[in-house]
Design an enzyme around this catalytic site. Structure first.
Site, PDB file in Angstrom:
ATOM      1  N   ARG A  69       0.786  -1.185  -0.106  1.00  0.00           N
ATOM      2  CA  ARG A  69       0.058  -0.027   0.126  1.00  0.00           C
ATOM      3  C   ARG A  69       0.892   1.201   0.037  1.00  0.00           C
ATOM      4  NH1 ARG A  69      -4.274   0.778   4.722  1.00  0.00           N
ATOM      5  NH2 ARG A  69      -5.363  -0.644   3.441  1.00  0.00           N
ATOM      6  N   ARG A 183      -4.879   3.512  17.239  1.00  0.00           N
ATOM      7  CA  ARG A 183      -5.481   2.802  16.017  1.00  0.00           C
ATOM      8  C   ARG A 183      -5.316   3.641  14.744  1.00  0.00           C
ATOM      9  NH1 ARG A 183      -8.108  -0.763  13.771  1.00  0.00           N
ATOM     10  NH2 ARG A 183     -10.121  -1.872  14.554  1.00  0.00           N
ATOM     11  N   LYS A 184      -5.793   3.249  13.708  1.00  0.00           N
ATOM     12  CA  LYS A 184      -5.506   3.860  12.396  1.00  0.00           C
ATOM     13  C   LYS A 184      -5.958   5.426  12.532  1.00  0.00           C
ATOM     14  CE  LYS A 184      -8.295   3.118   8.935  1.00  0.00           C
ATOM     15  NZ  LYS A 184      -9.340   2.735   7.867  1.00  0.00           N
ATOM     16  N   GLY A 438     -17.130  -5.488   1.416  1.00  0.00           N
ATOM     17  CA  GLY A 438     -17.097  -6.613   1.624  1.00  0.00           C
ATOM     18  C   GLY A 438     -17.531  -7.182   3.163  1.00  0.00           C
ATOM     19  N   CYS A 443     -14.748  -0.319   4.377  1.00  0.00           N
ATOM     20  CA  CYS A 443     -13.526   0.166   3.426  1.00  0.00           C
ATOM     21  C   CYS A 443     -14.289   0.910   2.351  1.00  0.00           C
ATOM     22  CB  CYS A 443     -12.614  -0.733   3.120  1.00  0.00           C
ATOM     23  SG  CYS A 443     -11.782  -1.352   4.440  1.00  0.00           S
ATOM     24  N   GLY A 444     -15.265   0.260   1.472  1.00  0.00           N
ATOM     25  CA  GLY A 444     -15.923   0.691   0.562  1.00  0.00           C
ATOM     26  C   GLY A 444     -17.186   1.709   0.661  1.00  0.00           C
TER      27      GLY A 444
HETATM   28 FE1  SRM Z   1      -9.765  -0.409   4.968  1.00  0.00          FE
HETATM   29  C1  SRM Z   1      -8.955  -2.936   7.289  1.00  0.00           C
HETATM   30  C2  SRM Z   1      -8.783  -2.165   2.438  1.00  0.00           C
HETATM   31  C3  SRM Z   1     -10.209   2.399   2.990  1.00  0.00           C
HETATM   32  C4  SRM Z   1     -12.158   0.932   7.513  1.00  0.00           C
HETATM   33  N1  SRM Z   1      -8.819  -2.383   4.876  1.00  0.00           N
HETATM   34  C5  SRM Z   1      -8.709  -2.881   5.763  1.00  0.00           C
HETATM   35  C6  SRM Z   1      -7.483  -4.123   5.075  1.00  0.00           C
HETATM   36  C7  SRM Z   1      -6.255  -3.736   5.716  1.00  0.00           C
HETATM   37  C8  SRM Z   1      -7.945  -5.374   6.159  1.00  0.00           C
HETATM   38  C9  SRM Z   1      -6.725  -6.461   5.759  1.00  0.00           C
HETATM   39  O1  SRM Z   1      -5.667  -6.359   6.347  1.00  0.00           O
HETATM   40  O2  SRM Z   1      -7.126  -7.210   4.919  1.00  0.00           O
HETATM   41  C10 SRM Z   1      -7.983  -4.234   4.136  1.00  0.00           C
HETATM   42  C11 SRM Z   1      -6.992  -4.681   2.972  1.00  0.00           C
HETATM   43  C12 SRM Z   1      -7.546  -5.453   1.813  1.00  0.00           C
HETATM   44  C13 SRM Z   1      -6.697  -5.634   0.661  1.00  0.00           C
HETATM   45  O3  SRM Z   1      -5.930  -6.356   0.454  1.00  0.00           O
HETATM   46  O4  SRM Z   1      -6.839  -4.527  -0.211  1.00  0.00           O
HETATM   47  C14 SRM Z   1      -8.478  -2.664   3.816  1.00  0.00           C
HETATM   48  N2  SRM Z   1      -9.225  -0.236   3.328  1.00  0.00           N
HETATM   49  C15 SRM Z   1      -8.923  -0.853   2.113  1.00  0.00           C
HETATM   50  C16 SRM Z   1      -9.046  -0.177   0.919  1.00  0.00           C
HETATM   51  C17 SRM Z   1      -8.089  -0.851  -0.121  1.00  0.00           C
HETATM   52  C18 SRM Z   1     -10.231  -0.393   0.158  1.00  0.00           C
HETATM   53  C19 SRM Z   1     -10.516  -0.288  -1.410  1.00  0.00           C
HETATM   54  O5  SRM Z   1     -10.673  -1.099  -1.787  1.00  0.00           O
HETATM   55  O6  SRM Z   1     -10.354   1.068  -1.727  1.00  0.00           O
HETATM   56  C20 SRM Z   1      -8.997   1.230   1.024  1.00  0.00           C
HETATM   57  C21 SRM Z   1      -7.627   1.593   1.241  1.00  0.00           C
HETATM   58  C22 SRM Z   1      -7.201   3.141   1.729  1.00  0.00           C
HETATM   59  C23 SRM Z   1      -5.894   3.546   1.850  1.00  0.00           C
HETATM   60  O7  SRM Z   1      -5.302   3.941   0.452  1.00  0.00           O
HETATM   61  O8  SRM Z   1      -5.326   3.684   2.897  1.00  0.00           O
HETATM   62  C24 SRM Z   1      -9.351   1.451   2.432  1.00  0.00           C
HETATM   63  N3  SRM Z   1     -10.722   1.086   5.410  1.00  0.00           N
HETATM   64  C25 SRM Z   1     -10.905   2.275   4.172  1.00  0.00           C
HETATM   65  C26 SRM Z   1     -11.932   3.290   4.584  1.00  0.00           C
HETATM   66  C27 SRM Z   1     -12.398   4.408   4.007  1.00  0.00           C
HETATM   67  C28 SRM Z   1     -12.044   5.659   3.813  1.00  0.00           C
HETATM   68  O9  SRM Z   1     -10.798   5.716   4.634  1.00  0.00           O
HETATM   69  O10 SRM Z   1     -12.520   6.612   3.728  1.00  0.00           O
HETATM   70  C29 SRM Z   1     -12.427   2.945   6.000  1.00  0.00           C
HETATM   71  C30 SRM Z   1     -13.550   3.300   6.781  1.00  0.00           C
HETATM   72  C31 SRM Z   1     -13.194   4.851   7.499  1.00  0.00           C
HETATM   73  C32 SRM Z   1     -12.431   4.499   8.520  1.00  0.00           C
HETATM   74  O11 SRM Z   1     -11.294   4.073   8.606  1.00  0.00           O
HETATM   75  O12 SRM Z   1     -12.839   5.314   9.491  1.00  0.00           O
HETATM   76  C33 SRM Z   1     -11.670   1.593   6.265  1.00  0.00           C
HETATM   77  N4  SRM Z   1     -10.184  -0.828   7.104  1.00  0.00           N
HETATM   78  C34 SRM Z   1     -11.129  -0.223   7.585  1.00  0.00           C
HETATM   79  C35 SRM Z   1     -11.321  -0.936   9.003  1.00  0.00           C
HETATM   80  C36 SRM Z   1     -12.196  -0.574  10.161  1.00  0.00           C
HETATM   81  C37 SRM Z   1     -11.656   0.535  11.177  1.00  0.00           C
HETATM   82  C38 SRM Z   1     -11.960   0.471  12.450  1.00  0.00           C
HETATM   83  O13 SRM Z   1     -11.841   1.594  13.264  1.00  0.00           O
HETATM   84  O14 SRM Z   1     -12.657  -0.420  13.021  1.00  0.00           O
HETATM   85  C39 SRM Z   1     -10.481  -2.113   8.999  1.00  0.00           C
HETATM   86  C40 SRM Z   1      -9.888  -3.157  10.131  1.00  0.00           C
HETATM   87  C41 SRM Z   1      -8.971  -2.555  11.103  1.00  0.00           C
HETATM   88  O15 SRM Z   1      -8.545  -1.441  11.038  1.00  0.00           O
HETATM   89  O16 SRM Z   1      -9.114  -3.361  12.019  1.00  0.00           O
HETATM   90  C42 SRM Z   1      -9.491  -1.900   7.585  1.00  0.00           C
HETATM   91 FE1  SF4 Z   2     -13.989  -5.441   4.679  1.00  0.00          FE
HETATM   92 FE2  SF4 Z   2     -12.267  -3.757   4.285  1.00  0.00          FE
HETATM   93 FE3  SF4 Z   2     -11.314  -6.207   3.344  1.00  0.00          FE
HETATM   94 FE4  SF4 Z   2     -13.454  -4.929   2.083  1.00  0.00          FE
HETATM   95  S1  SF4 Z   2     -11.435  -4.342   2.251  1.00  0.00           S
HETATM   96  S2  SF4 Z   2     -13.858  -6.862   2.741  1.00  0.00           S
HETATM   97  S3  SF4 Z   2     -14.596  -3.857   3.870  1.00  0.00           S
HETATM   98  S4  SF4 Z   2     -11.696  -5.281   5.591  1.00  0.00           S
END
Ligand code: SRM
Ligand code: SF4
Length: 529
Positions: A69, A183-184, A438, A443-444
């Site tokens: 990333r 946290r993030k 998903g 994240c979506g």
């Molecule tokens: Fe996300 C965790 C993908 C935007 C909330 N997110 C993850 C992980 C890293 C989980 C994992 O280890 O597999 C996903 C990686 C999957 C992969 O292989 O791609 C993942 N998040 C994404 C992306 C790639 C979705 C996308 O297809 O665009 C986005 C990457 C953004 C970037 O460039 O950094 C992404 N994630 C978001 C957003 C949207 C935003 O930021 O506008 C959110 C909701 C907003 C927020 O964070 O407040 C989001 N992701 C989460 C969470 C829930 C956070 C929480 O506080 O509980 C997780 C799980 C966690 O952190 O424990 C998570």
């Molecule tokens: Fe869940 Fe984020 Fe993975 Fe999508 S990319 S399946 S919302 S953790």
């Protein structure tokens, strides 16, 4: 330099314990060793957690093929950088691909750990970095994708976003001051009138506002989505000038969060939980203390007064005679060839610059009027259309089950197939933004969509099946608000019919009578594994 230290004597969660044992950034000096020994021999916590501090994500779904990333401040990169990223992806053949993310960023797929030292050297040579892009760090910092080229822009955010990233990452070297947050953490700096970056869903959001006739930012805090709770950001009641104060205030908020954020229950560790525990008055006072000078109170209103634009198509820039072209990338998926093609188009028609949007598409800026016609004849525009069909155009999707082990359903491929099917049968008079995610991590961003679809498990005919919870009512741009769940547990195979009903009843869709192929209706994208 202050080392981040957890504030609590209460029992720490397992993440806090392993962070206290060894900082995530420590694996930076071990990359050569990891590359030599192979991923199977790497300590499990280093492999599955600490490597994320460098942006390297072990994927349990595809063991040995990592995700990388990046950090792309304001979603901007040069064609040279895009080419370096394309070369990385290309070396993995069919395993290699890239995704544009919902934070206007890129993630590369198929990466092997043994190649990381070489890849990081290539990154350094062109000023690319993936540092601190995962786990308890500040994520890619977003800003208007048309910063500096939008005729209606209020504040050009590019320099500020870059300065913020440099402060947080110590100019990409890695900054231990901010690698042990509870946290993030998400930051957005909006400079336009249409809230192009969903400011309200960030832990810190800067939104343009006039105070006593002077242009600056009102500051919002605490926006976030999680499986447990979703909140829009709330006013800090502070206004800052569009200069280094943005960096200083962000630093102050990060320090207060780092030193006081809740670290016992990971489900209650995002900034908003601290604001709740203290109350806004105490939170504001603590941040003001860390900031070191009195806050100016917020301007009475912000300047977000436009509907949100998606930037797909061709638009004139603020610079006379120049235009930007928004190329629609279906669900954000890119192959190495696509990336080389985009870089070439940016060089041939623009000034070698590429921008990404939170809708997972691409903008090529600085195209002279005289080059527009030729651009439109390029083969790439067959795949990445300037005029996609309406539902495909507004589609956003997270990674889903293809690569993400949290996923409860496959997203990207299904999202695209259903949108194309609906576009072929229905005529939709207005844009309808459909966001797929998903799992409940969101994240979506289904809560910002007209129709949000969140993966879940259902039972159909007595058997487990993939399904979604349906969200509606998300509003973006001016008066943004979050949507809520309106229907639970819809099996995915019933979705085309249910969505067709919703589109007809709520969005005035009509059956198509012309039966011509809608633009971009049959473009093949490489989402198959
Ligand atoms: Fe996300 C965790 C993908 C935007 C909330 N997110 C993850 C992980 C890293 C989980 C994992 O280890 O597999 C996903 C990686 C999957 C992969 O292989 O791609 C993942 N998040 C994404 C992306 C790639 C979705 C996308 O297809 O665009 C986005 C990457 C953004 C970037 O460039 O950094 C992404 N994630 C978001 C957003 C949207 C935003 O930021 O506008 C959110 C909701 C907003 C927020 O964070 O407040 C989001 N992701 C989460 C969470 C829930 C956070 C929480 O506080 O509980 C997780 C799980 C966690 O952190 O424990 C998570
Ligand atoms: Fe869940 Fe984020 Fe993975 Fe999508 S990319 S399946 S919302 S953790």
């Amino acid at each position: 330099m202050v080392d981040a230290a957890p504030n609590t004597t209460k029992k720490l969660n397992k993440f806090e314990r392993f962070k206290a044992d060894k900082d995530g950034l420590a694996v930076k000096s071990e990359l050569e060793k990891f590359a030599e020994m192979g991923w199977e021999a790497v300590d499990e916590t280093d492999l599955t957690h600490r490597l994320k501090w460098l942006g390297i994500f072990f994927r349990p779904v595809t063991p040995g093929k990592f995700m990388l990333r990046m950090r792309l401040p304001n979603g901007i990169l040069s064609s040279q950088k895009m080419r370096v990223l394309a070369e990385v992806v290309q070396r993995y053949g069919d395993d290699g691909s890239a995704d544009i993310t919902t934070r206007q960023n890129l993630q590369l797929r198929g990466i092997r750990l043994e190649d990381i030292p070489d890849i990081f050297q290539r990154f350094e040579a062109v000023g690319l970095t993936s540092i601190q892009s995962g786990m308890d760090n500040v994520r890619n910092i977003t800003g208007s994708p048309v910063a500096g080229i939008d005729a209606s822009e209020l504040i050009d955010t590019r320099g500020l976003v870059k300065k913020l990233q440099d402060m947080i990452t110590n100019r990409s070297a890695g900054n231990p001051e901010f690698t042990n947050l509870p946290r993030k953490f998400n930051i957005a700096v909006e400079g336009g009138r249409d809230n192009a970056v969903h400011a309200e869903i960030n832990d810190i959001a800067f939104v343009p506002a006039y105070r006593d006739g002077q242009l600056g930012f009102n500051v919002l805090v605490g926006g976030f989505f999680s499986a447990r709770r979703c909140e829009a950001a709330v006013p800090l009641n502070a206004w800052v000038e569009p200069n280094d104060d943005v960096v200083a205030l962000s630093r102050a908020i990060l320090e207060v969060y780092r030193d006081n954020g809740l670290r016992v229950n990971r489900q209650k560790s995002r900034l908003m939980w601290l604001i709740d525990e203290w109350g806004m008055e105490q939170f504001r006072a603590e941040v003001e203390k860390a900031y070191g000078k009195p806050f100016l109170s917020a301007a009475p209103k912000d300047e977000i007064d436009w509907e949100k634009r998606d930037h797909v198509g061709i638009y004139p820039q603020q610079q006379p005679g120049l235009n930007y072209a928004g190329l629609h990338v279906p669900v954000g998926r890119l192959s190495a060839r696509d990336m080389f093609d985009v870089a070439r188009l940016a060089d041939v028609y623009g000034e070698g610059e590429i921008r990404l949007t939170v809708e997972q598409s691409i903008i090529i800026p600085y195209i002279p009027d005289s080059r527009l016609e030729l651009l439109q004849q390029e083969d790439l525009l067959e795949r990445f259309s300037l005029e996609p069909s309406p539902l495909v155009r507004s589609l956003v999707s997270c990674t889903g089950a293809q690569f993400c082990n949290f996923a409860l359903v496959e997203t990207k491929q299904r999202a695209l197939a259903i949108a194309r099917q609906l576009d072929a049968t229905l005529s939709v008079p207005q844009p309808v933004r459909i966001h797929w995610t998903g799992c409940p991590n969101s994240c979506g961003q289904p809560q910002v969509a007209d129709i949000g679809l969140m993966g879940t498990k259902v039972r159909k005919d007595g058997k487990p099946a993939e399904g979604v919870d349906i969200y509606m009512g998300g509003k973006v741009g001016k008066d943004a608000q979050l949507g809520t769940c309106v229907q639970k547990g819809v099996p995915c195979d019933e979705l085309p019919e249910i969505l067709a009903g919703l589109l007809t009843e709520r969005f005035a869709a009509q059956p198509r009578t012309d039966f011509s192929t809608p633009s971009n209706g049959h473009v093949q994208i490489a989402v198959d594994e």
